[in-house]
Design an enzyme around this catalytic site. Structure first.
Site, PDB file in Angstrom:
ATOM      1  N   HIS A 175       0.839  -1.226   0.000  1.00 36.15           N
ATOM      2  CA  HIS A 175       0.000   0.000   0.000  1.00 36.15           C
ATOM      3  C   HIS A 175       0.864   1.262   0.000  1.00 36.15           C
ATOM      4  CE1 HIS A 175      -3.106  -2.900   1.307  1.00 36.15           C
ATOM      5  NE2 HIS A 175      -2.180  -3.317   2.154  1.00 36.15           N
ATOM      6  N   SER A 296      13.644  21.556 -17.338  1.00 41.98           N
ATOM      7  CA  SER A 296      12.399  22.300 -17.476  1.00 41.98           C
ATOM      8  C   SER A 296      12.729  23.647 -18.091  1.00 41.98           C
ATOM      9  CB  SER A 296      11.761  22.481 -16.102  1.00 41.98           C
ATOM     10  OG  SER A 296      10.961  23.652 -16.084  1.00 41.98           O
ATOM     11  N   LYS A 302      15.365  21.530 -12.343  1.00 38.08           N
ATOM     12  CA  LYS A 302      14.682  20.270 -12.621  1.00 38.08           C
ATOM     13  C   LYS A 302      15.475  19.293 -13.480  1.00 38.08           C
ATOM     14  CE  LYS A 302      10.317  19.954 -12.315  1.00 38.08           C
ATOM     15  NZ  LYS A 302       9.481  19.141 -11.460  1.00 38.08           N
ATOM     16  N   GLU A 309       8.613   8.050 -17.581  1.00 40.44           N
ATOM     17  CA  GLU A 309       7.234   8.564 -17.696  1.00 40.44           C
ATOM     18  C   GLU A 309       6.632   8.223 -19.054  1.00 40.44           C
ATOM     19  OE1 GLU A 309       7.153  12.474 -14.799  1.00 40.44           O
ATOM     20  OE2 GLU A 309       8.029  12.655 -16.768  1.00 40.44           O
TER      21      GLU A 309
END
Ligand code: ARG
Length: 488
Positions: A175, A296, A302, A309
């Site tokens: 979980h 970014s 970043k 992804e």
């Protein structure tokens, strides 16, 4: 050009053939509209099957000659013509024509232009229906072999990283809550198991892909004395499809493949999700090489995990192709229907997406060999300290304390309850269970002695799980040895 084997007939020009193929026969009273032509043509995507198409034609021609259905001269002419066509396509000199609809008619028309009547005899006892089913199977068989090699490389990358990280401990989650400490190698080997099953599945699918539809002709078989087993043997296929209606129409092998491919992507997607989480500043468990990340345009600090992804995103695309293919089949009456032409683009894109993803993951995880040293470099970097610190939070060894009490004679349910009280106290104090003094632990159960602190340590917790498939370093090393042997 070889001599045609029948006496002089006027040779149609390639242009006449194109027109003929387009209009099919004198039966048609008007030509196809441009829009319909474009709508029904597949050549701009199915030309990719050209190698398989030529291999299938060569095998068919050889069999026709062996059976005396065409002459040896015709066979020689066909071989010569197809060899030239292969060269033309390879060199990018082949003139693919939309008017000729698909890869099959394009190659056949060119063959006839090159070798005359022999080219026209190639289609004896054959239909594009059994031809295309054969082509896809031949093409897919090769691609499955490539995908399996890439799956192997990815497994090896994971094994290599695992070998360096047997003693590195991170929190295992259920979980996404801290559950029990595990070896990082053990965690990586979980993915190796998944990819090993994926490879097994592909090998199983390959057996059913690798059967021969050719010889089924349009749907009912053919009046010529074909030797289908010979064609299967020439093409290295494991058998022939034994019902002509089924052979030309079902694409279940493509659907199965897409399902196996979807599962691979799902496994990649799960790994991606973990890489993304592990890379985030709040975890900082790993880093991946900069070349797999992007910056970014607005936030200078970043480094985004674009590759994992995108892989997670592309999983949707591959699963979508599975849905497309399976829906394509639904509701088709026997036998061949033009619907089946729609099998190609999803199948091609599935293969392309899968191969690119596997290739990039093998490198992102395991790195690339340095050209001078041969050592792999640039794979994932592990931050063992961050993993350890995270494992020390969240009472990951609470189950170990319960098991300890069971060994002292408590029933497990009572031990579970006792430890819950201890965790409550430790939480109030803001300390780990191992930081409670012995006397306070003994207040929960008088049988607790100072051997409990070994049990509450991360290493103690790992070492105690020394059963087959468990996370104890001794077990993990055995698994590593097994995988090394399997992947060698
Ligand atoms: N281009 C077709 C396909 O991909 C080849 C088979 C066409 N057969 C037919 N009877 N229209 O399925």
């Amino acid at each position: 050009m070889s001599e045609p084997s029948t006496p002089a007939q006027p040779q149609p020009s390639a242009n006449q053939l194109a027109t003929k193929a387009q209009a099919w026969s004198s039966l048609f009273s008007e030509p196809m509209s441009e829009l319909v032509k474009r709508y029904t043509a597949s050549v701009f995507f199915d030309k990719r099957l050209w190698r398989a198409d030529i291999a299938g034609s060569l095998a068919h021609a050889q069999m026709l000659a062996t059976q005396g259905i065409i002459s040896q001269d015709d066979h020689a002419a066909i071989e010569k013509g197809l060899a030239q066509i292969a060269q033309e396509i390879e060199a990018g000199r082949f003139n693919w024509q939309l008017d000729l609809e698909d890869v099959h008619l394009n190659i056949e028309a060119r063959l006839t232009a090159l070798v005359g009547d022999a080219g026209k005899r190639l289609h004896t006892g054959r239909s594009r229906n059994d031809q295309v089913a054969t082509d896809i199977r031949l093409w897919l068989r090769e691609e499955i072999d490539r995908i399996n090699a890439l799956l192997q490389a990815l497994q090896l990358s994971l094994v290599e990283v695992a070998e360096r990280n047997v003693e590195v401990i991170l929190p295992g989650f259920t979980h996404l809550q801290v559950a029990q400490p595990v070896s990082f190698a053990h965690h990586l080997l979980a993915y190796v198991e998944m990819f090993a099953r994926d490879a097994e599945r592909l090998c199983d699918v390959r057996r059913r892909v690798n059967r021969l539809p050719l010889g089924s002709a349009a749907l009912a078989g053919t009046t010529y004395p074909l030797d289908r087993a010979l064609v299967a043997q020439i093409l290295g296929m494991e058998g022939v499809c034994e019902n002509s209606l089924d052979a030309v129409s079902d694409r279940d092998f493509a659907i199965e493949f897409a399902a196996a491919a979807s599962l691979i992507m799902v496994h990649i997607s799960r790994l991606s999700e973990e890489l993304i989480v592990w890379m985030s500043q709040n975890f900082a468990f790993i880093r991946i090489a900069d070349r797999f990340t992007t910056g970014s345009s607005i936030m200078p600090q970043k480094k985004n995990p674009d590759v994992p992804e995108l892989a997670r995103g592309k999983t949707g695309r591959v699963v979508g192709h599975l849905m497309g293919l399976i829906t394509l089949m639904k509701g088709q009456p026997l036998a061949y229907n033009k619907d089946n032409q729609e099998d190609k683009e999803p199948l091609f894109d599935t293969v392309d997406t899968l191969k690119d993803t596997l290739r990039i993951f093998a490198e992102m995880v395991g790195g690339q060999p340095n050209p001078t040293t041969g050592q792999k470099e640039g794979g994932i970097t592990v931050n063992a300290a961050a993993m350890r610190a995270a494992a020390q939070k969240g009472y990951a060894t609470a189950t170990d304390l319960a098991d300890y009490l069971v060994k002292k004679g408590l029933p497990f349910r009572d031990a579970h309850e006792t430890v819950a009280h201890a965790v409550k106290l430790a939480t109030e104090r803001g300390v780990d269970l191992s930081e409670l003094p012995l006397s306070e632990l003994q207040a929960f159960n008088p049988h607790i002695t100072d051997d409990v602190f070994e049990v509450l340590s991360l290493e103690g917790s790992l070492n105690a799980r020394n059963t087959l498939g468990g996370t104890a370093p001794a077990q993990v090393r055995q698994q590593l040895a097994r995988h090394r042997q399997r992947l060698a």
